[in-house]
Design a protein around this motif. Structure first.
Motif, short mmCIF file in Angstrom:
data_model
loop_
_atom_site.label_atom_id
_atom_site.label_comp_id
_atom_site.label_asym_id
_atom_site.label_seq_id
_atom_site.Cartn_x
_atom_site.Cartn_y
_atom_site.Cartn_z
N PRO A 247 -6.44 28.48 75.91
CA PRO A 247 -7.54 29.08 75.15
C PRO A 247 -8.60 28.03 74.77
N ILE A 248 -9.77 28.51 74.49
CA ILE A 248 -10.86 27.65 74.02
C ILE A 248 -10.82 27.64 72.50
N GLU A 249 -10.75 26.44 71.94
CA GLU A 249 -10.70 26.29 70.49
C GLU A 249 -12.11 26.09 69.93
N VAL A 250 -12.35 26.74 68.79
CA VAL A 250 -13.63 26.60 68.10
C VAL A 250 -13.34 26.33 66.62
N TYR A 251 -14.01 25.31 66.07
CA TYR A 251 -13.84 24.95 64.66
C TYR A 251 -15.10 25.40 63.90
N ILE A 252 -14.85 26.05 62.77
CA ILE A 252 -15.94 26.67 62.00
C ILE A 252 -15.98 26.07 60.60
N GLU A 253 -17.17 25.61 60.18
CA GLU A 253 -17.41 25.17 58.80
C GLU A 253 -18.56 26.01 58.22
N VAL A 254 -18.39 26.44 56.98
CA VAL A 254 -19.47 27.10 56.25
C VAL A 254 -19.56 26.42 54.90
N GLN A 255 -20.52 25.53 54.76
CA GLN A 255 -20.58 24.68 53.58
C GLN A 255 -20.77 25.53 52.31
N GLY A 256 -19.93 25.22 51.32
CA GLY A 256 -20.02 25.93 50.05
C GLY A 256 -19.18 27.18 50.00
N TYR A 257 -18.48 27.51 51.09
CA TYR A 257 -17.67 28.71 51.14
C TYR A 257 -16.27 28.35 51.63
N ASN A 258 -15.31 29.15 51.23
CA ASN A 258 -13.92 28.97 51.65
C ASN A 258 -13.73 29.67 52.99
N VAL A 259 -13.58 28.86 54.05
CA VAL A 259 -13.45 29.46 55.38
C VAL A 259 -12.15 30.21 55.54
N ASN A 260 -11.21 30.03 54.61
CA ASN A 260 -9.99 30.83 54.65
C ASN A 260 -10.29 32.31 54.43
N ALA A 261 -11.49 32.60 53.87
CA ALA A 261 -11.88 33.99 53.62
C ALA A 261 -12.52 34.63 54.84
N ILE A 262 -12.58 33.89 55.97
CA ILE A 262 -13.13 34.48 57.20
C ILE A 262 -12.15 35.53 57.73
N ASP A 263 -12.69 36.69 58.05
CA ASP A 263 -11.90 37.75 58.68
C ASP A 263 -11.91 37.49 60.19
N VAL A 264 -10.81 36.94 60.69
CA VAL A 264 -10.75 36.52 62.10
C VAL A 264 -11.00 37.71 63.02
N ALA A 265 -10.63 38.90 62.59
CA ALA A 265 -10.82 40.09 63.44
C ALA A 265 -12.29 40.39 63.68
N THR A 266 -13.18 39.79 62.88
CA THR A 266 -14.62 40.04 63.05
C THR A 266 -15.31 38.94 63.84
N VAL A 267 -14.61 37.86 64.16
CA VAL A 267 -15.23 36.69 64.78
C VAL A 267 -15.41 36.93 66.28
N THR A 268 -16.61 36.61 66.77
CA THR A 268 -16.89 36.76 68.20
C THR A 268 -17.60 35.51 68.72
N LEU A 269 -17.40 35.24 70.00
CA LEU A 269 -18.15 34.21 70.73
C LEU A 269 -19.17 34.93 71.59
N ASN A 270 -20.43 34.56 71.44
CA ASN A 270 -21.51 35.31 72.06
C ASN A 270 -22.39 34.41 72.92
N THR A 271 -22.74 34.92 74.09
CA THR A 271 -23.76 34.30 74.93
C THR A 271 -24.76 35.38 75.30
N ALA A 272 -25.76 35.00 76.06
CA ALA A 272 -26.75 35.99 76.47
C ALA A 272 -26.16 37.06 77.38
N ASN A 273 -24.96 36.80 77.90
CA ASN A 273 -24.37 37.73 78.88
C ASN A 273 -23.26 38.60 78.30
N GLY A 274 -22.89 38.37 77.05
CA GLY A 274 -21.83 39.20 76.51
C GLY A 274 -21.16 38.56 75.31
N SER A 275 -20.05 39.20 74.88
CA SER A 275 -19.37 38.79 73.67
C SER A 275 -17.86 38.84 73.90
N VAL A 276 -17.14 37.89 73.28
CA VAL A 276 -15.69 37.83 73.39
C VAL A 276 -15.12 37.75 71.98
#
Length: 338
Positions: A247-276
Protein backbone atom coordinates in the motif's frame (compact mmCIF):
# COMPACT_ATOMS: atom_id res chain seq x y z
CA UNK A 1 -76.30 88.91 -6.88
CA UNK A 2 -75.87 87.50 -3.40
CA UNK A 3 -75.66 88.94 0.07
CA UNK A 4 -74.00 87.27 3.01
CA UNK A 5 -75.71 89.35 5.66
CA UNK A 6 -79.04 90.98 6.44
CA UNK A 7 -80.45 93.30 3.76
CA UNK A 8 -82.26 96.54 4.57
CA UNK A 9 -84.63 97.81 1.90
CA UNK A 10 -85.60 101.51 2.12
CA UNK A 11 -88.67 102.89 0.33
CA UNK A 12 -89.07 106.61 -0.34
CA UNK A 13 -92.39 108.11 -1.53
CA UNK A 14 -93.28 111.61 -2.77
CA UNK A 15 -96.43 113.39 -3.97
CA UNK A 16 -96.31 116.86 -5.54
CA UNK A 17 -99.92 117.79 -4.85
CA UNK A 18 -101.67 116.54 -1.76
CA UNK A 19 -98.54 115.03 -0.23
CA UNK A 20 -97.89 111.65 1.42
CA UNK A 21 -100.29 110.54 4.07
CA UNK A 22 -97.93 109.29 6.79
CA UNK A 23 -94.23 108.56 6.59
CA UNK A 24 -92.67 109.07 3.24
CA UNK A 25 -89.76 106.81 4.08
CA UNK A 26 -90.03 103.24 5.37
CA UNK A 27 -87.43 100.49 5.71
CA UNK A 28 -87.54 96.70 6.18
CA UNK A 29 -84.62 94.45 7.07
CA UNK A 30 -84.47 90.88 5.72
CA UNK A 31 -82.48 88.47 7.86
CA UNK A 32 -83.65 85.12 6.56
CA UNK A 33 -81.68 83.20 3.99
CA UNK A 34 -83.38 82.62 0.71
CA UNK A 35 -83.39 83.02 -3.02
CA UNK A 36 -85.28 85.73 -4.90
CA UNK A 37 -86.98 87.17 -1.83
CA UNK A 38 -89.43 90.06 -2.29
CA UNK A 39 -90.28 93.18 -0.21
CA UNK A 40 -93.13 95.57 -0.98
CA UNK A 41 -94.54 98.78 0.49
CA UNK A 42 -97.74 100.73 -0.28
CA UNK A 43 -97.94 104.48 0.17
CA UNK A 44 -101.07 106.78 0.10
CA UNK A 45 -101.34 110.42 -0.55
CA UNK A 46 -103.72 112.66 1.32
CA UNK A 47 -106.18 112.52 -1.56
CA UNK A 48 -106.53 108.74 -1.04
CA UNK A 49 -104.47 107.71 -4.02
CA UNK A 50 -102.14 104.69 -3.42
CA UNK A 51 -99.21 103.05 -5.08
CA UNK A 52 -97.18 99.92 -4.20
CA UNK A 53 -93.47 99.46 -4.74
CA UNK A 54 -92.07 95.91 -5.07
CA UNK A 55 -88.38 95.01 -4.80
CA UNK A 56 -87.58 91.39 -5.71
CA UNK A 57 -84.50 89.31 -6.46
CA UNK A 58 -83.05 89.63 -3.00
CA UNK A 59 -80.69 86.67 -2.36
CA UNK A 60 -79.29 86.08 1.10
CA UNK A 61 -76.83 83.33 2.05
CA UNK A 62 -75.11 83.65 5.40
CA UNK A 63 -74.04 80.01 5.80
CA UNK A 64 -70.43 79.08 4.95
CA UNK A 65 -70.00 76.25 2.48
CA UNK A 66 -69.07 72.73 3.54
CA UNK A 67 -65.57 71.65 2.49
CA UNK A 68 -63.80 68.30 2.81
CA UNK A 69 -60.26 67.16 2.04
CA UNK A 70 -59.35 63.66 0.91
CA UNK A 71 -56.37 61.63 -0.29
CA UNK A 72 -55.78 58.16 -1.60
CA UNK A 73 -55.52 55.67 1.24
CA UNK A 74 -52.29 55.23 3.14
CA UNK A 75 -50.96 51.76 3.88
CA UNK A 76 -52.05 49.74 6.90
CA UNK A 77 -49.45 51.53 9.05
CA UNK A 78 -50.71 54.98 8.10
CA UNK A 79 -47.74 55.84 5.84
CA UNK A 80 -47.16 56.86 2.23
CA UNK A 81 -43.92 56.20 0.33
CA UNK A 82 -44.59 58.69 -2.46
CA UNK A 83 -46.15 62.10 -3.07
CA UNK A 84 -49.66 62.59 -1.69
CA UNK A 85 -52.32 64.52 -3.62
CA UNK A 86 -54.92 66.22 -1.44
CA UNK A 87 -58.24 66.88 -3.22
CA UNK A 88 -60.88 69.22 -1.85
CA UNK A 89 -64.63 69.04 -2.48
CA UNK A 90 -67.22 71.56 -1.34
CA UNK A 91 -70.94 72.12 -1.41
CA UNK A 92 -73.27 75.04 -0.71
CA UNK A 93 -77.04 74.70 -0.59
CA UNK A 94 -77.91 78.27 -1.55
CA UNK A 95 -75.55 80.44 -3.55
CA UNK A 96 -73.30 77.61 -4.69
CA UNK A 97 -69.51 77.34 -4.77
CA UNK A 98 -67.53 80.14 -6.33
CA UNK A 99 -63.92 79.04 -5.70
CA UNK A 100 -62.17 76.10 -4.00
CA UNK A 101 -58.52 75.34 -3.33
CA UNK A 102 -57.18 73.20 -6.20
CA UNK A 103 -55.42 69.90 -5.60
CA UNK A 104 -52.28 70.22 -3.48
CA UNK A 105 -49.39 67.76 -3.72
CA UNK A 106 -47.55 67.04 -0.49
CA UNK A 107 -44.05 65.91 -1.49
CA UNK A 108 -41.94 66.55 1.59
CA UNK A 109 -41.08 63.68 3.90
CA UNK A 110 -42.40 64.10 7.42
CA UNK A 111 -44.75 62.96 10.16
CA UNK A 112 -48.29 64.28 10.76
CA UNK A 113 -48.16 66.93 8.04
CA UNK A 114 -51.19 69.13 7.33
CA UNK A 115 -52.71 70.71 4.23
CA UNK A 116 -55.30 73.53 4.29
CA UNK A 117 -58.10 74.05 1.79
CA UNK A 118 -60.64 76.89 1.49
CA UNK A 119 -63.98 77.14 -0.27
CA UNK A 120 -65.85 80.41 -0.96
CA UNK A 121 -69.50 80.53 -2.01
CA UNK A 122 -71.04 83.07 -4.38
CA UNK A 123 -72.20 85.14 -1.45
CA UNK A 124 -68.62 85.51 -0.23
CA UNK A 125 -68.93 83.16 2.74
CA UNK A 126 -65.79 81.09 3.23
CA UNK A 127 -64.79 77.98 5.12
CA UNK A 128 -61.39 76.35 5.63
CA UNK A 129 -60.62 72.73 6.41
CA UNK A 130 -57.37 71.18 7.59
CA UNK A 131 -56.42 67.67 6.49
CA UNK A 132 -53.77 66.44 8.92
CA UNK A 133 -52.04 63.16 9.74
CA UNK A 134 -50.17 62.89 6.43
CA UNK A 135 -47.07 60.73 6.97
CA UNK A 136 -44.60 60.49 4.07
CA UNK A 137 -41.42 58.41 4.02
CA UNK A 138 -39.75 57.89 0.63
CA UNK A 139 -36.33 56.84 1.90
CA UNK A 140 -35.15 53.24 1.88
CA UNK A 141 -33.95 51.72 5.15
CA UNK A 142 -30.21 51.41 5.79
CA UNK A 143 -28.83 47.89 6.30
CA UNK A 144 -25.70 46.95 8.23
CA UNK A 145 -24.12 43.50 8.13
CA UNK A 146 -21.52 43.11 10.87
CA UNK A 147 -21.06 39.33 10.71
CA UNK A 148 -20.14 37.43 8.65
CA UNK A 149 -17.45 39.43 6.91
CA UNK A 150 -16.53 39.15 3.27
CA UNK A 151 -13.54 36.89 3.83
CA UNK A 152 -12.37 33.28 4.06
CA UNK A 153 -13.49 31.08 6.95
CA UNK A 154 -12.26 27.63 7.90
CA UNK A 155 -14.73 24.78 7.70
CA UNK A 156 -14.32 24.17 11.44
CA UNK A 157 -15.52 27.67 12.41
CA UNK A 158 -18.94 28.97 13.45
CA UNK A 159 -20.41 32.35 12.54
CA UNK A 160 -22.76 34.40 14.72
CA UNK A 161 -25.01 36.30 12.32
CA UNK A 162 -25.19 39.99 13.16
CA UNK A 163 -27.17 42.32 10.94
CA UNK A 164 -29.54 45.21 11.47
CA UNK A 165 -31.52 47.93 9.72
CA UNK A 166 -32.48 51.48 10.59
CA UNK A 167 -35.06 53.95 9.31
CA UNK A 168 -35.30 57.57 10.45
CA UNK A 169 -38.99 58.14 9.74
CA UNK A 170 -41.53 55.35 9.63
CA UNK A 171 -39.31 52.79 11.39
CA UNK A 172 -38.43 49.23 10.48
CA UNK A 173 -41.21 46.78 9.77
CA UNK A 174 -39.29 43.57 9.06
CA UNK A 175 -35.77 42.30 8.28
CA UNK A 176 -35.94 38.96 6.45
CA UNK A 177 -32.61 37.30 5.69
CA UNK A 178 -31.50 34.26 3.71
CA UNK A 179 -28.27 32.31 3.64
CA UNK A 180 -27.95 30.47 0.34
CA UNK A 181 -31.73 30.77 -0.01
CA UNK A 182 -32.52 29.41 3.45
CA UNK A 183 -34.21 31.60 6.03
CA UNK A 184 -31.95 32.78 8.87
CA UNK A 185 -32.34 35.23 11.76
CA UNK A 186 -30.17 37.82 13.42
CA UNK A 187 -28.22 36.29 16.30
CA UNK A 188 -28.32 32.79 14.81
CA UNK A 189 -25.14 30.72 14.99
CA UNK A 190 -24.13 29.00 11.76
CA UNK A 191 -21.91 25.93 12.09
CA UNK A 192 -19.84 26.06 8.91
CA UNK A 193 -19.31 22.31 9.05
CA UNK A 194 -22.90 22.07 7.84
CA UNK A 195 -22.09 24.10 4.75
CA UNK A 196 -20.28 22.99 1.62
CA UNK A 197 -16.86 24.36 0.80
CA UNK A 198 -16.87 27.42 -1.44
CA UNK A 199 -18.85 30.62 -1.76
CA UNK A 200 -21.89 31.37 0.39
CA UNK A 201 -24.12 34.43 0.20
CA UNK A 202 -26.11 36.15 2.93
CA UNK A 203 -28.92 38.34 1.60
CA UNK A 204 -30.58 40.76 4.02
CA UNK A 205 -33.69 42.74 3.11
CA UNK A 206 -35.34 45.50 5.11
CA UNK A 207 -38.85 46.91 4.85
CA UNK A 208 -39.88 50.06 6.68
CA UNK A 209 -43.43 50.77 7.84
CA UNK A 210 -43.99 52.87 4.70
CA UNK A 211 -43.12 49.78 2.60
CA UNK A 212 -39.85 51.15 1.26
CA UNK A 213 -37.42 48.29 0.84
CA UNK A 214 -33.68 47.83 0.63
CA UNK A 215 -31.39 44.86 0.13
CA UNK A 216 -27.80 44.06 0.88
CA UNK A 217 -25.78 40.92 0.23
CA UNK A 218 -22.42 39.62 1.35
CA UNK A 219 -20.43 36.65 0.11
CA UNK A 220 -17.93 34.72 2.18
CA UNK A 221 -15.84 31.65 1.39
CA UNK A 222 -15.60 28.45 3.39
CA UNK A 223 -12.26 26.72 2.97
CA UNK A 224 -10.94 23.37 4.21
CA UNK A 225 -8.55 23.08 7.14
CA UNK A 226 -5.05 23.32 5.68
CA UNK A 227 -3.28 19.99 6.06
CA UNK A 228 0.32 19.00 5.45
CA UNK A 229 0.48 15.67 3.65
CA UNK A 230 3.47 13.51 2.89
CA UNK A 231 3.05 10.76 0.34
CA UNK A 232 5.71 8.27 1.49
CA UNK A 233 7.45 7.59 -1.83
CA UNK A 234 11.13 7.31 -2.73
CA UNK A 235 12.10 10.77 -4.03
CA UNK A 236 8.43 11.65 -4.43
CA UNK A 237 8.22 9.22 -7.32
CA UNK A 238 5.45 6.68 -7.83
CA UNK A 239 6.75 3.66 -9.77
CA UNK A 240 3.75 1.89 -11.25
CA UNK A 241 5.86 -1.24 -11.67
CA UNK A 242 6.40 -1.56 -7.90
CA UNK A 243 4.83 -4.37 -5.92
CA UNK A 244 1.08 -3.72 -6.32
CA UNK A 245 0.35 -5.39 -3.01
CA UNK A 246 2.35 -2.84 -1.05
CA UNK A 247 0.00 0.00 0.00
CA UNK A 248 0.91 3.64 -0.40
CA UNK A 249 1.40 5.37 2.94
CA UNK A 250 0.35 8.97 3.49
CA UNK A 251 1.11 11.03 6.62
CA UNK A 252 -1.31 13.79 7.55
CA UNK A 253 -0.72 16.81 9.84
CA UNK A 254 -3.33 19.46 10.66
CA UNK A 255 -1.69 22.06 12.84
CA UNK A 256 -3.71 22.99 15.90
CA UNK A 257 -6.00 19.98 15.61
CA UNK A 258 -5.92 16.44 16.96
CA UNK A 259 -5.47 14.22 13.92
CA UNK A 260 -6.77 11.31 15.98
CA UNK A 261 -10.18 12.91 15.36
CA UNK A 262 -9.87 12.26 11.61
CA UNK A 263 -12.62 9.96 10.35
CA UNK A 264 -10.54 7.58 8.22
CA UNK A 265 -13.67 6.42 6.39
CA UNK A 266 -13.94 9.92 4.87
CA UNK A 267 -10.32 10.21 3.70
CA UNK A 268 -9.66 10.06 -0.04
CA UNK A 269 -6.66 10.41 -2.34
CA UNK A 270 -7.60 12.54 -5.32
CA UNK A 271 -6.07 13.34 -8.68
CA UNK A 272 -7.51 14.95 -11.77
CA UNK A 273 -8.48 11.48 -12.98
CA UNK A 274 -10.33 10.11 -9.98
CA UNK A 275 -10.46 9.35 -6.28
CA UNK A 276 -9.38 6.43 -4.07
CA UNK A 277 -10.69 5.88 -0.51
CA UNK A 278 -8.26 5.25 2.34
CA UNK A 279 -8.01 1.76 3.74
CA UNK A 280 -9.53 1.47 7.18
CA UNK A 281 -6.38 -0.26 8.42
CA UNK A 282 -3.59 -0.03 9.14
CA UNK A 283 -3.87 3.42 10.74
CA UNK A 284 -1.08 4.75 12.95
CA UNK A 285 -0.63 7.86 15.08
CA UNK A 286 2.77 9.45 15.85
CA UNK A 287 5.27 12.19 15.11
CA UNK A 288 6.86 10.57 12.09
CA UNK A 289 8.65 13.67 10.80
CA UNK A 290 9.74 14.68 14.32
CA UNK A 291 8.43 18.27 14.08
CA UNK A 292 6.48 18.00 17.36
CA UNK A 293 3.21 17.98 15.43
CA UNK A 294 1.33 14.66 15.54
CA UNK A 295 0.80 12.79 12.26
CA UNK A 296 -1.81 10.29 11.22
CA UNK A 297 -0.64 7.59 8.82
CA UNK A 298 -3.25 6.15 6.46
CA UNK A 299 -2.80 3.79 3.51
CA UNK A 300 -4.22 3.51 0.01
CA UNK A 301 -4.44 0.53 -2.29
CA UNK A 302 -1.54 0.89 -4.74
CA UNK A 303 -3.37 -0.73 -7.65
CA UNK A 304 -6.30 1.68 -7.22
CA UNK A 305 -3.94 4.65 -7.13
CA UNK A 306 -2.06 3.37 -10.21
CA UNK A 307 -5.35 3.42 -12.08
CA UNK A 308 -5.78 7.19 -11.67
CA UNK A 309 -2.23 8.28 -12.56
CA UNK A 310 -0.28 7.99 -15.78
CA UNK A 311 3.43 7.35 -16.30
CA UNK A 312 5.40 10.39 -17.32
CA UNK A 313 3.09 12.81 -15.53
CA UNK A 314 3.79 15.19 -12.70
CA UNK A 315 0.67 14.73 -10.61
CA UNK A 316 -0.86 16.81 -7.81
CA UNK A 317 -2.18 14.41 -5.21
CA UNK A 318 -4.80 15.88 -2.86
CA UNK A 319 -5.72 14.20 0.40
CA UNK A 320 -9.14 15.15 1.69
CA UNK A 321 -11.26 14.04 4.63
CA UNK A 322 -13.11 15.11 7.74
CA UNK A 323 -11.68 15.96 11.14
CA UNK A 324 -14.33 16.35 13.86
CA UNK A 325 -16.81 16.96 11.06
CA UNK A 326 -14.76 19.67 9.32
CA UNK A 327 -13.18 19.05 5.92
CA UNK A 328 -9.38 19.18 5.73
CA UNK A 329 -7.30 19.19 2.58
CA UNK A 330 -3.63 19.03 1.65
CA UNK A 331 -1.69 18.40 -1.54
CA UNK A 332 1.68 17.12 -2.69
CA UNK A 333 3.22 16.87 -6.15
CA UNK A 334 4.62 13.50 -7.24
CA UNK A 335 6.24 12.12 -10.38
CA UNK A 336 4.86 8.98 -12.01
CA UNK A 337 7.11 6.47 -13.77
CA UNK A 338 6.73 2.89 -14.97
Amino acid sequence: GWNNGSVTVTFNASDTLSGIDGNSTEAETLTSEGVNQTVSRTFRDKAGNSNTAVLSGINIDITPPDIYGSTNSSNANGWYNNNVTVHFTASDALSGIDTITPDITASTEGINQSVNGTAIDKAGNSNTTVLSGINIDKTKPAITITSPESKDYLHSESILLNFSASDMLSGIGSIPAYLDGNNVTNGQTIDLRNLALGNHTLVVSAYDRAENSAGKSLTFIVKPLPAIVDVNLNRNTLDKSSNPKKPIEVYIEVQGYNVNAIDVATVTLNTANGSVPAQLSPVEFGDYDRDSIPDLMVTFDRRAVNAIVYAGDNVTVTIRGRLSGAIFEGSENIRVIE
